[in-house]
Design a protein around this motif. Structure first.
Motif, PDB file in Angstrom:
ATOM      1  N   VAL A 105      -6.876   5.737   6.329  1.00 21.06           N
ATOM      2  CA  VAL A 105      -6.241   7.007   5.975  1.00 21.06           C
ATOM      3  C   VAL A 105      -4.805   6.877   5.492  1.00 21.06           C
ATOM      4  CG1 VAL A 105      -7.726   8.335   7.514  1.00 21.06           C
ATOM      5  CG2 VAL A 105      -5.595   7.365   8.408  1.00 21.06           C
ATOM      6  N   VAL A 106      -4.231   5.684   5.490  1.00 21.29           N
ATOM      7  CA  VAL A 106      -2.842   5.576   5.043  1.00 21.29           C
ATOM      8  C   VAL A 106      -2.781   5.719   3.529  1.00 21.29           C
ATOM      9  CG1 VAL A 106      -2.185   4.151   7.014  1.00 21.29           C
ATOM     10  CG2 VAL A 106      -2.864   3.054   4.874  1.00 21.29           C
ATOM     11  N   ASP A 107      -1.671   6.236   3.050  1.00 22.45           N
ATOM     12  CA  ASP A 107      -1.482   6.442   1.619  1.00 22.45           C
ATOM     13  C   ASP A 107      -1.432   5.092   0.898  1.00 22.45           C
ATOM     14  OD1 ASP A 107      -0.396   9.025  -0.142  1.00 22.45           O
ATOM     15  OD2 ASP A 107       0.127   7.086  -1.003  1.00 22.45           O
ATOM     16  N   VAL A 108      -1.974   5.060  -0.309  1.00 21.30           N
ATOM     17  CA  VAL A 108      -2.041   3.811  -1.048  1.00 21.30           C
ATOM     18  C   VAL A 108      -0.652   3.290  -1.397  1.00 21.30           C
ATOM     19  CG1 VAL A 108      -2.294   4.943  -3.304  1.00 21.30           C
ATOM     20  CG2 VAL A 108      -3.189   2.634  -2.972  1.00 21.30           C
ATOM     21  N   ILE A 109       0.313   4.189  -1.592  1.00 26.99           N
ATOM     22  CA  ILE A 109       1.703   3.761  -1.812  1.00 26.99           C
ATOM     23  C   ILE A 109       2.426   3.845  -0.479  1.00 26.99           C
ATOM     24  CG2 ILE A 109       3.863   4.222  -3.018  1.00 26.99           C
ATOM     25  CD1 ILE A 109       2.323   5.304  -5.339  1.00 26.99           C
ATOM     26  N   GLN A 110       2.982   2.736  -0.060  1.00 25.47           N
ATOM     27  CA  GLN A 110       3.587   2.626   1.273  1.00 25.47           C
ATOM     28  C   GLN A 110       4.654   1.551   1.273  1.00 25.47           C
ATOM     29  OE1 GLN A 110       0.389  -0.120   3.522  1.00 25.47           O
ATOM     30  NE2 GLN A 110      -0.554   1.574   2.365  1.00 25.47           N
ATOM     31  N   GLY A 111       5.618   1.689   2.175  1.00 20.51           N
ATOM     32  CA  GLY A 111       6.582   0.624   2.386  1.00 20.51           C
ATOM     33  C   GLY A 111       5.981  -0.476   3.241  1.00 20.51           C
ATOM     34  N   GLY A 112       6.725  -1.553   3.410  1.00 20.86           N
ATOM     35  CA  GLY A 112       6.289  -2.596   4.328  1.00 20.86           C
ATOM     36  C   GLY A 112       5.359  -3.633   3.742  1.00 20.86           C
ATOM     37  N   ALA A 113       5.293  -3.710   2.411  1.00 21.50           N
ATOM     38  CA  ALA A 113       4.519  -4.764   1.746  1.00 21.50           C
ATOM     39  C   ALA A 113       3.024  -4.721   2.075  1.00 21.50           C
ATOM     40  CB  ALA A 113       5.097  -6.149   2.079  1.00 21.50           C
ATOM     41  N   GLY A 114       2.537  -3.551   2.457  1.00 15.52           N
ATOM     42  CA  GLY A 114       1.120  -3.419   2.783  1.00 15.52           C
ATOM     43  C   GLY A 114       0.825  -3.543   4.257  1.00 15.52           C
ATOM     44  N   THR A 115       1.868  -3.603   5.100  1.00 15.02           N
ATOM     45  CA  THR A 115       1.647  -3.753   6.542  1.00 15.02           C
ATOM     46  C   THR A 115       0.796  -2.613   7.102  1.00 15.02           C
ATOM     47  OG1 THR A 115       3.706  -4.980   6.880  1.00 15.02           O
ATOM     48  CG2 THR A 115       2.792  -3.848   8.793  1.00 15.02           C
TER      49      THR A 115
END
Length: 467
Positions: A93-103
């Motif tokens: 459910v996390v948004d495809v654009i995110q901080g953390g390099a994909g963490t």
């Protein structure tokens, strides 16, 4: 009474998570932090399947190395198989654009797999003392090797769908080329009349262009088969067995059916996104050429009375709310717009790749989002162009024949026989008087009627001279 929530803990403290959610506290925080696109990673099915394959390969490698017991390894593997089969994608459910390099993507996967595995073991969701998202599902891994490996594997799957769509479009253009092989028309350069060709030759070109890009895309795909799994944080392989990287790569290749290979230098591979830039560039090439083809289709079909009018596109919808009877070239137009988007996505990938720093590129999520959009939309564009446009194109045979008969451009074919100066006079006089090239050549006795007929025959006009 059963609680609607369960309590989970991370380094920032305790939070209540919905009791029936397979995701956990790390995913909860990501949902709150990244309300960006409204599109979750779960909507990219190839990405989720690839994540499950990576986690299953890691569990099996850790089992073979003696670091993960059979009971937990089996439960993790079964949970991954469920996800590979399409289960629980709505839990990513996390948004495809995110901080953390994909963490957050990696955490979401760890939590969903762990809770599905717990369910398989007969344990309640969140009973992490039995099987932990990080200690067990994420064993010998880091986001920094899991995420790029997953992305490369998922892109490989997605590209196959694009290749299928491109090959179908190539075949449809080739079929039209065969259908139109006997139809003479005037070619154009800089939108001005040039020399004759067949409509079949024009459409054959489109098939060849697409075929060339199929090969370029295959070459780019080969570059993303090199992965950094086993690199962990920065490429040194900390927290892994010395045999792990090669073993997990071999297992993943076997599970996925993709001939993956470990990078020669895992530190380099963890920070380098060059393969994504290369792939994006090829997708831009595909987009540019498809858009050019669609520009041609719109020009050639323009009219129906005041335009080129050389071909008829299938009528797919009413074209105007004010002009009765108007029909627009809507299918080429939508493919043009896809091309514009892909070109913009390529710039995004370029900037994201350039912005990497030291041992990691933190911007792979936007690279992933951009590449998946380009691939998905290009594939959809090729499919609609095939089904709703190319297969139904018809030639305006009468108009094309008349334009060839009256064209001053035929004078070019006479250069070797009457010389450039005489041919220039013929062309200019044809334009001035409206007389045909044949009439003017015969009026000045520049060639005999039989010789002229031979030179102006279709087989001579549309091919090199026989020696």
């Amino acid at each position: 009474m059963t609680s609607a929530f369960r309590r989970e803990h991370d380094l920032l403290g305790d939070r209540d998570v919905p009791a029936d959610a397979y995701w956990g506290i790390h995913t909860l925080r990501a949902r709150e932090n990244y309300p960006i696109t409204g599109r979750s990673i779960g909507s990219y099915s190839h990405l989720i399947v690839a994540l499950a394959l990576v986690k299953r390969a890691a569990a099996e490698a850790n089992r073979q190395l003696g670091d993960l017991d059979d009971r937990r390894a089996d439960a993790i593997a079964q949970a991954c198989r469920d996800i590979e089969g399409g289960a629980l994608h709505d839990q990513f459910v996390v948004d495809v654009i995110q901080g953390g390099a994909g963490t957050s993507t990696n955490m979401n996967a760890n939590e969903v797999i762990a809770n599905r595995a717990l369910e398989r073991l007969g344990q309640p969701l969140g009973a992490y003392a039995e099987l932990h998202p990080l200690n067990h599902v994420n064993m010998a891994q880091s986001t920094n090797d899991v995420y790029p490996t997953t992305l490369k594997l998922a892109l490989t799957f997605a590209i196959e769908e694009l290749l299928d769509a491109m090959r179908t479009l190539q075949q449809d253009f080739a079929a039209k080329a065969d259908e139109f092989s006997d139809i003479l028309k005037m070619g154009r350069t800089q939108l001005q009349d040039a020399v004759p060709m067949t409509l079949g030759q024009e459409f054959r070109t489109y098939a060849v262009m697409i075929g060339e890009d199929v090969e370029r895309l295959r070459e780019a795909t080969a570059l993303i088969r090199e992965i950094n799994l086993g690199a962990t944080a920065i490429g040194t392989g900390i927290n892994t067995n010395i045999r792990y990287s090669r073993l997990v790569t071999d297992i993943l290749a076997d599970l996925s059916g993709v001939p993956l290979v470990p990078a020669d230098n895992l530190i380099e591979a963890t920070q380098d996104t060059g393969a994504f830039v290369q792939l994006s560039g090829v997708l831009k090439r595909v987009a540019c050429k498809l858009s050019k083809v669609c520009n041609d289709l719109r020009l050639l079909s323009s009219g129906p009375q005041a335009g080129f009018g050389e071909i008829f596109l299938p009528e797919r919808a009413a074209g105007s709310s004010i002009m009765p009877g108007k029909v627009n070239p809507i299918i080429p137009e939508v493919v043009n717009q896809i091309a514009f988007e892909v070109i913009g996505n390529d710039m995004t990938v370029t900037m994201a790749s350039e912005a990497g720093q030291l041992q990691l590129n933190a911007f792979e999520p936007i690279i992933a989002h951009s590449l998946f959009k380009s691939i998905e939309h290009l594939a959809a564009g090729c499919r609609t162009l095939s089904a709703n446009c190319v297969r139904g194109i018809e030639a305006n045979r009468a108009l094309l024949a008349e334009r060839v008969r009256t064209s001053a451009g035929l004078a070019t074919a006479l250069n070797p026989y009457i010389g450039y100066e005489n041919a220039t006079w013929v062309a200019r006089e044809a334009l001035r008087t409206g007389k045909t090239v044949s009439e003017l050549v015969l009026s000045r006795n520049l060639m005999t009627e039989s010789a002229l007929a031979k030179v102006l025959s279709p087989e001579v006009l549309t091919a090199p001279r026989a020696v």
